[in-house]
Design a protein around this motif. Structure first.
Motif, mmCIF file in Angstrom:
data_model
loop_
_atom_site.group_PDB
_atom_site.id
_atom_site.type_symbol
_atom_site.label_atom_id
_atom_site.label_comp_id
_atom_site.label_asym_id
_atom_site.label_seq_id
_atom_site.Cartn_x
_atom_site.Cartn_y
_atom_site.Cartn_z
ATOM 1 N N GLY A 1 -49.332 -47.640 -7.087
ATOM 2 C CA GLY A 1 -48.464 -48.774 -7.122
ATOM 3 C C GLY A 1 -47.085 -48.652 -7.276
ATOM 4 O O GLY A 1 -46.636 -47.382 -7.112
ATOM 5 N N VAL A 2 -46.394 -49.749 -7.150
ATOM 6 C CA VAL A 2 -44.740 -49.582 -7.069
ATOM 7 C C VAL A 2 -44.264 -49.201 -8.436
ATOM 8 O O VAL A 2 -44.950 -49.227 -9.396
ATOM 9 N N SER A 3 -42.898 -48.668 -8.315
ATOM 10 C CA SER A 3 -42.276 -48.212 -9.706
ATOM 11 C C SER A 3 -41.946 -49.696 -10.376
ATOM 12 O O SER A 3 -41.544 -50.664 -9.838
ATOM 13 N N ASN A 4 -42.384 -49.997 -11.618
ATOM 14 C CA ASN A 4 -42.060 -51.157 -12.282
ATOM 15 C C ASN A 4 -41.489 -50.667 -13.619
ATOM 16 O O ASN A 4 -41.411 -51.959 -14.613
ATOM 17 N N GLU A 5 -40.833 -49.653 -13.846
ATOM 18 C CA GLU A 5 -40.143 -49.382 -15.030
ATOM 19 C C GLU A 5 -39.049 -48.317 -15.065
ATOM 20 O O GLU A 5 -39.578 -47.344 -14.102
ATOM 21 N N GLY A 6 -38.236 -48.078 -15.644
ATOM 22 C CA GLY A 6 -37.334 -47.134 -15.773
ATOM 23 C C GLY A 6 -36.490 -47.058 -14.434
ATOM 24 O O GLY A 6 -36.353 -48.083 -13.621
ATOM 25 N N ILE A 7 -35.840 -46.209 -14.264
ATOM 26 C CA ILE A 7 -34.901 -45.861 -13.165
ATOM 27 C C ILE A 7 -35.438 -46.185 -11.863
ATOM 28 O O ILE A 7 -36.846 -45.626 -11.572
#
Length: 220
Positions: A141-147
């Motif tokens: 999945g795509v990044s959805n939290e943090g930097i």
């Protein structure tokens, strides 16, 4: 495989010990979208890929250092198998055993790809003598939290760390494009696509073959 290894051992016995060619950090997605069966597929597939005759031969010849990282949401990245020197086939077998038996650390958290890269990058200070520094990151999945992972590209380049990825498109068919645009970085960096977790073992084996034999293409 036994003949190949026997031949390699004879060569090693008359050849001076080589410097470390590759420091390879294997960063495995254990976020909430990965169920227990899919986690097991990743770990078993990764262990089998490391035991591939050509992969193991290249790691031993290159005196590689290999490390395993589990990652998920913010502040949840952990080195579960520390840097291991691969100076024999026994060493690669033992490392693969540890990967295959590695217990899952987290289960129900978000996807912080940027933090996974940032955390893993710091550990390359421990293997500064290795010629190549490479993060091999998996994700579904795509990044959805943090930097955002792309925000780390400049520092990753400065530190000489290449990031390759395997995009597991179980539920996100455009994940390969996202990883290509936002995650991978460095000379010859590339993304391998797996149509789903069932496709992962064969795809990770081919990815490792490409990485350890330096058969990279200029994709970014």
């Amino acid at each position: 495989m036994q003949v190949l290894r026997a031949t390699s051992l004879v060569i090693a016995s008359v050849t001076p010990a080589a410097a470390c060619d590759l420091a390879l950090a294997l960063a495995v997605d254990v976020s909430g979208s990965v169920d227990s069966t899919e986690y097991r597929i990743q770990m078993d597939g990764l262990a089998a890929g490391l035991r591939d005759p050509i992969v193991s031969e290249a790691l031993v010849r290159g005196q590689a250092r290999v490390m395993l990282v589990q990652w998920t949401g913010s502040s949840r990245q952990k080195v579960t198998v520390p840097w291991t020197r691969i100076d024999s086939f026994e060493a690669i077998d033992q490392f693969a055993d540890r990967v295959g038996n590695d217990p899952r650390v987290w289960r129900n958290f978000s996807t912080a790809i940027g933090e996974a890269l940032e955390t893993t990058m710091a550990y390359f200070d421990e293997v500064a003598d290795c010629e190549r520094h490479l993060i091999d990151i998996s994700g579904d999945g795509v990044s959805n939290e943090g930097i955002e992972p792309s925000e780390l590209h400049r520092i990753l380049r400065t530190r000489g760390v290449t990031v390759n990825a395997i995009a597991i498109e179980e539920t996100e068919p455009d994940l390969t494009a996202y990883f290509f645009e936002n995650v991978i970085v460095g000379e010859g960096a590339f993304v391998v696509s797996a149509s789903g977790f069932a496709d992962y073992p064969e795809r990770i084996r081919k990815k490792l073959l490409r990485e350890v034999t330096q058969q990279t293409a200029e994709l970014k």
